[in-house]
Write an enzyme that holds these catalytic residues in place. Sequence first.
Site, PDB file in Angstrom:
ATOM      1  N   HIS A 126      -9.280 -28.674  -5.662  1.00  0.00           N
ATOM      2  CA  HIS A 126      -9.789 -29.525  -4.575  1.00  0.00           C
ATOM      3  C   HIS A 126      -9.298 -30.957  -4.729  1.00  0.00           C
ATOM      4  O   HIS A 126     -10.107 -31.901  -4.695  1.00  0.00           O
ATOM      5  CB  HIS A 126     -11.331 -29.541  -4.575  1.00  0.00           C
ATOM      6  CG  HIS A 126     -11.952 -28.452  -3.759  1.00  0.00           C
ATOM      7  ND1 HIS A 126     -13.284 -28.141  -3.845  1.00  0.00           N
ATOM      8  CD2 HIS A 126     -11.440 -27.624  -2.834  1.00  0.00           C
ATOM      9  CE1 HIS A 126     -13.561 -27.152  -3.040  1.00  0.00           C
ATOM     10  NE2 HIS A 126     -12.463 -26.817  -2.407  1.00  0.00           N
ATOM     11  N   HIS A 179     -12.219 -17.591   5.801  1.00  0.00           N
ATOM     12  CA  HIS A 179     -12.243 -19.042   5.562  1.00  0.00           C
ATOM     13  C   HIS A 179     -10.814 -19.561   5.611  1.00  0.00           C
ATOM     14  O   HIS A 179      -9.895 -18.933   5.075  1.00  0.00           O
ATOM     15  CB  HIS A 179     -12.854 -19.262   4.169  1.00  0.00           C
ATOM     16  CG  HIS A 179     -12.974 -20.671   3.721  1.00  0.00           C
ATOM     17  ND1 HIS A 179     -13.100 -21.733   4.577  1.00  0.00           N
ATOM     18  CD2 HIS A 179     -13.008 -21.202   2.465  1.00  0.00           C
ATOM     19  CE1 HIS A 179     -13.210 -22.850   3.869  1.00  0.00           C
ATOM     20  NE2 HIS A 179     -13.135 -22.553   2.591  1.00  0.00           N
ATOM     21  N   GLU A 219      -9.555 -22.379   4.267  1.00  0.00           N
ATOM     22  CA  GLU A 219      -9.043 -23.236   3.184  1.00  0.00           C
ATOM     23  C   GLU A 219      -7.877 -22.538   2.479  1.00  0.00           C
ATOM     24  O   GLU A 219      -7.877 -21.321   2.270  1.00  0.00           O
ATOM     25  CB  GLU A 219     -10.163 -23.592   2.202  1.00  0.00           C
ATOM     26  CG  GLU A 219      -9.801 -24.806   1.366  1.00  0.00           C
ATOM     27  CD  GLU A 219     -10.994 -25.439   0.648  1.00  0.00           C
ATOM     28  OE1 GLU A 219     -12.113 -24.903   0.704  1.00  0.00           O
ATOM     29  OE2 GLU A 219     -10.770 -26.490   0.006  1.00  0.00           O
ATOM     30  N   ASP A 264      -6.663 -22.068  -0.378  1.00  0.00           N
ATOM     31  CA  ASP A 264      -6.733 -21.178  -1.543  1.00  0.00           C
ATOM     32  C   ASP A 264      -7.002 -19.733  -1.130  1.00  0.00           C
ATOM     33  O   ASP A 264      -6.794 -18.812  -1.916  1.00  0.00           O
ATOM     34  CB  ASP A 264      -7.760 -21.667  -2.582  1.00  0.00           C
ATOM     35  CG  ASP A 264      -9.114 -21.968  -2.002  1.00  0.00           C
ATOM     36  OD1 ASP A 264      -9.205 -22.391  -0.845  1.00  0.00           O
ATOM     37  OD2 ASP A 264     -10.119 -21.793  -2.722  1.00  0.00           O
ATOM     38  N   HIS A 282     -18.633 -23.115   3.066  1.00  0.00           N
ATOM     39  CA  HIS A 282     -18.852 -24.540   3.010  1.00  0.00           C
ATOM     40  C   HIS A 282     -17.982 -25.335   3.981  1.00  0.00           C
ATOM     41  O   HIS A 282     -17.966 -26.569   3.937  1.00  0.00           O
ATOM     42  CB  HIS A 282     -18.610 -25.031   1.568  1.00  0.00           C
ATOM     43  CG  HIS A 282     -17.171 -24.963   1.119  1.00  0.00           C
ATOM     44  ND1 HIS A 282     -16.522 -26.058   0.609  1.00  0.00           N
ATOM     45  CD2 HIS A 282     -16.234 -23.977   1.146  1.00  0.00           C
ATOM     46  CE1 HIS A 282     -15.288 -25.749   0.292  1.00  0.00           C
ATOM     47  NE2 HIS A 282     -15.079 -24.492   0.612  1.00  0.00           N
ATOM     48  N   ASP A 300     -16.284 -17.960  -0.376  1.00  0.00           N
ATOM     49  CA  ASP A 300     -16.582 -18.921  -1.445  1.00  0.00           C
ATOM     50  C   ASP A 300     -18.001 -18.767  -2.028  1.00  0.00           C
ATOM     51  O   ASP A 300     -18.224 -19.068  -3.205  1.00  0.00           O
ATOM     52  CB  ASP A 300     -16.436 -20.357  -0.931  1.00  0.00           C
ATOM     53  CG  ASP A 300     -14.992 -20.834  -0.933  1.00  0.00           C
ATOM     54  OD1 ASP A 300     -14.238 -20.449  -1.839  1.00  0.00           O
ATOM     55  OD2 ASP A 300     -14.624 -21.595  -0.026  1.00  0.00           O
ATOM     56  N   TYR A 303     -20.002 -24.468 -10.036  1.00  0.00           N
ATOM     57  CA  TYR A 303     -19.455 -24.249  -8.692  1.00  0.00           C
ATOM     58  C   TYR A 303     -20.474 -24.694  -7.638  1.00  0.00           C
ATOM     59  O   TYR A 303     -20.150 -25.400  -6.690  1.00  0.00           O
ATOM     60  CB  TYR A 303     -19.146 -22.756  -8.547  1.00  0.00           C
ATOM     61  CG  TYR A 303     -18.350 -22.359  -7.337  1.00  0.00           C
ATOM     62  CD1 TYR A 303     -16.971 -22.227  -7.409  1.00  0.00           C
ATOM     63  CD2 TYR A 303     -18.976 -22.073  -6.142  1.00  0.00           C
ATOM     64  CE1 TYR A 303     -16.238 -21.841  -6.302  1.00  0.00           C
ATOM     65  CE2 TYR A 303     -18.253 -21.690  -5.027  1.00  0.00           C
ATOM     66  CZ  TYR A 303     -16.890 -21.569  -5.116  1.00  0.00           C
ATOM     67  OH  TYR A 303     -16.162 -21.183  -4.010  1.00  0.00           O
ATOM     68  N   HIS A 312     -13.733 -16.032  -5.394  1.00  0.00           N
ATOM     69  CA  HIS A 312     -13.360 -16.633  -6.677  1.00  0.00           C
ATOM     70  C   HIS A 312     -14.190 -15.969  -7.776  1.00  0.00           C
ATOM     71  O   HIS A 312     -15.398 -15.764  -7.605  1.00  0.00           O
ATOM     72  CB  HIS A 312     -13.687 -18.133  -6.723  1.00  0.00           C
ATOM     73  CG  HIS A 312     -12.892 -18.975  -5.781  1.00  0.00           C
ATOM     74  ND1 HIS A 312     -11.542 -19.178  -5.923  1.00  0.00           N
ATOM     75  CD2 HIS A 312     -13.263 -19.695  -4.689  1.00  0.00           C
ATOM     76  CE1 HIS A 312     -11.117 -19.985  -4.962  1.00  0.00           C
ATOM     77  NE2 HIS A 312     -12.141 -20.304  -4.198  1.00  0.00           N
TER      78      HIS A 312
HETATM   79 FE1  FEO Z   1     -13.325 -23.249   0.397  1.00  0.00          FE
HETATM   80 FE2  FEO Z   1     -12.228 -21.348  -2.186  1.00  0.00          FE
HETATM   81  O1  FEO Z   1     -12.069 -22.422  -0.690  1.00  0.00           O
END
Ligand code: FEO
Length: 406
Positions: free
Chosen positions: A36, A92, A94, A96, A158, A177, A205, A238
């Site tokens: 991040h 999501h 993002e 990653d 998120h 996430d 986290y 994750h």
């Molecule tokens: Fe919000 Fe693991 O990315």
Amino acid sequence: MRPFEIKKGIYPVRNGEISNGIYWVGAVDWTVKSFHGHTYTTQRGTTYNSYLIVDEKIALVDTVYGPFASEMIEKIKDIVPPEKIDYVIANHVETDHSGAMPALMKLCPKAKVYCTAKCKEGLYRHYYGNWDFQIVRTGDSLKLGKRTLSFLEAPMIHWPDSMFTYCPEEKLLLPNDAFGQHYATSERYNDEVDEAELMDEAAKYYGNILWPLSSLILKKIDEVVKMNIPIEMIAPSHGVIWRKDPMRIVNAYVSWARNETRKKVVVIYETMWGSTGKMARKIVEGITDAGIDVKLVDINQSDRTEVVKEMLSAKGYLIGSSTHDNDMLPALAGFLEFVKGLKPKNRIAAAFGSYGWSGGAVAGIENIIKEAGISLAMPSISFKYVPDQNEMKSCYDFGKEFALKL
Ligand code: FEO
């Protein structure tokens, strides 16, 4: 009938079949140490989890970070030809989780991309791909054959685009996430790893990413509970999959989101020539003698991500700084700005520090404590230059009195 032969994984550790016909095709990022944009230190690395569901139709739920696209694609190829993928579920936007989409979509250009409206917008603004999008909302579902995928929007858990995918036939929740951990392991399940280490990463986290979203998380968990859907496995994007007692992590989230704390103080300071550090150590003695758990943090010697994790479980914070240019020192100032954004609730705090002539650090700390919504439990203490014996006794009493307020 499947139109092709399912291959056995060449690399069984890589291609974990987490349920009949559902494969982990993600990537373990062992070496990443910050995340991040350096807001999060990942001392234990991370994983990007992608799940391939092979039924009459084939769906891939989430992808991986772009640099790992070929690893994911090789794993998929061990199981099915990528061009056979019918649906890509993007929980999501993002990067990653979506970074591998451009490479993947070249191999299965006809696959429909299922995602929320916000996710579609975000994916387009990241990759400018002319993909076949299907917007979904809470309650929509997709039949794959024997299995179904149901979608549940989870805005701001998120990002605005976030959603969860649920497979009722497998009692499997794929919440992206949520419930994740930055935790690189060769194991894929929570019952295969050290539990204390795992919960440590899960707390880190939550504290660093999800803490400010606690009220939304409580509402979302409540919504899922009211839906009365059985969940036997939670497979986040994750870290490891929660298959043994998956409610363990849900209950931990409820506790963190309610801002439940322990009687514990985190003393965080930044010192210029050692006087504030000396005060901090004496304050810790007072807290210890009151029988209260305490952690001492020199912000310049500490991993900020770890400090936030300690703060997540603590009721009290004592924050100290030397005065410099009529305010606190800059590393502490930056850290407290970060903490302000985490919006901790039900906490108490107080300030301390040393100064040379005009002072100002404790006032600056108190201001930011108030802005963060943390209650000031008692007046601050500050002493000129090097604290004398009486002032050191005051530091001890300050720590003890604060501890007794918890
Ligand atoms: Fe919000 Fe693991 O990315």
